[in-house]
Design a protein around this motif. Structure first.
Motif, short mmCIF file in Angstrom:
data_model
loop_
_atom_site.label_atom_id
_atom_site.label_comp_id
_atom_site.label_asym_id
_atom_site.label_seq_id
_atom_site.Cartn_x
_atom_site.Cartn_y
_atom_site.Cartn_z
N LEU A 16 -5.48 -2.30 -9.77
CA LEU A 16 -4.66 -1.71 -8.95
C LEU A 16 -3.25 -2.35 -9.06
O LEU A 16 -2.47 -2.16 -8.17
N TYR A 51 -8.32 4.04 1.05
CA TYR A 51 -7.63 3.08 0.28
C TYR A 51 -8.51 1.77 0.41
O TYR A 51 -8.90 0.90 -0.57
N TYR A 86 -5.93 8.40 4.42
CA TYR A 86 -5.42 8.06 3.50
C TYR A 86 -5.88 6.48 3.41
O TYR A 86 -6.36 5.73 2.36
N ILE A 133 0.92 -1.04 -0.18
CA ILE A 133 0.04 -0.10 0.17
C ILE A 133 0.87 1.36 -0.11
O ILE A 133 0.54 2.28 -0.85
N SER A 160 1.33 4.34 -2.76
CA SER A 160 0.88 5.87 -2.19
C SER A 160 1.72 6.81 -3.00
O SER A 160 1.45 8.17 -3.05
N THR A 199 -5.55 -4.53 5.99
CA THR A 199 -5.71 -3.33 6.11
C THR A 199 -6.85 -3.00 7.34
O THR A 199 -6.71 -2.07 8.05
#
Length: 304
Positions: free
Chosen positions: A247, A231, A227, A211, A215, A261
């Motif tokens: 992605l 996401y 953020y 991730i 970014s 996450t």
């Protein structure tokens, strides 16, 4: 005058097996440098079967033998002088974990240390975080793996508490996490941080690294809670296939990244951390640091 040695570390996790080759550069009168030379990752998802069936299948065991044999050859070509392999959640919970480890050693010549959650947390916490851990700040270090999450609290530049929880990405995907585990982790974080204000988080693990890379942030700059949560909602709105194609995620990352996450966001919420720093460190880095510390301790003993 520089003294350079190469160390090897294997992290046998629930989602993948990794070989890290690190150059350890000693310079007289200065801090030792640890420079990553190579990282090889093989996505053998041991947790998927262990958390369901309680054991490692014959097919996975054979793949592990092949991977470790390949790692041995790679380490030989790198002229590795010190090496250690550590296995975490999946192998320690598998009913045949030790038998598989013995078979791997017999066929590849590489021994495997099956470590418990507390040892895992301690090894991870030994990584070189001096560029982040400042004496006047408080950090919650969160390492999310396939089978477990390791938490460490740093305050006044020191490790003041650590704990391992059976809360991991593969375990969540296979619906093998009791809801009470979330509650236990929440209580632990709030209890250990109750006397501190302005907590920041440090995240480690393949998912948060992925991730962070996407970014576009510079190394050393944190991701904000806003953020990460945005996401997270984006990833959830896409199918598994869309996360791969839109992605640009690896197939073995595109499913585990969502539960990972969720864990990071939960830890941020419970610790009231507004930012998460993402250094490129993990268990394999800690293994290398432990090997080096053992070497220094042995030299001091000999010279004393």
């Amino acid at each position: 005058m520089l003294k350079i040695e190469k160390y090897g570390a294997v992290d046998i996790g629930s989602n993948a097996i990794r070989l890290l080759v690190m150059s350890v550069i000693e310079q007289e009168g200065k801090d030792t440098l640890f420079k990553k030379t190579s990282l090889v990752r093989v996505p053998i998802r041991l947790g998927a079967e262990v958390f369901l069936d309680g054991k490692i299948s014959e097919n996975s065991a054979n793949r592990m033998v092949d991977a470790m044999t390949a790692f041995k050859l790679l380490m030989k070509t790198h002229n590795i002088t010190r090496f250690r392999a550590c296995a975490t959640s999946a192998m320690r919970e598998a009913s045949n974990g030790r038998q598989v480890a013995e078979a791997i050693e017999k066929k590849s010549g590489l021994s495997i240390n099956i470590i418990d959650g507390n040892d895992e947390a301690a090894i991870i916490a030994s990584t070189d975080l001096k560029n982040l851990i400042q004496d006047d700040k408080v950090f919650l270090y969160v390492d999310v793996g396939g089978g477990s999450t390791e938490l460490t609290v740093f305050a006044n530049g020191k490790n003041v508490a650590s704990k391992s929880f059976k809360l991991g990405t593969v375990r969540l995907l296979e619906d093998r996490v009791d809801e009470s585990i979330w509650g236990e982790m929440e209580l632990w974080i709030k209890k250990e941080l109750k006397d501190y204000k302005h907590v920041s988080m440090i995240g480690s693990g393949g998912n948060i690294n992925s991730i962070f890379k996407k970014s576009g942030k510079k190394l050393g700059k944190p991701l904000s809670y806003l953020y990460l949560s945005s996401y997270y909602e984006l990833m959830k709105s896409l199918s598994y296939e869309e996360r791969i194609t839109e992605l640009d995620m690896n197939p073995d990352r595109a499913d585990v990244v969502i539960p990972a996450t969720r864990i990071y966001l939960s830890a941020m919420k419970w610790s009231k951390a507004k930012n998460v720093y993402v250094p490129k460190i993990g268990l394999s880095d800690g293994i290398v640091k432990s090997l080096y510390n053992e070497k220094i301790a042995a030299e001091l003993e000999v010279n004393s």
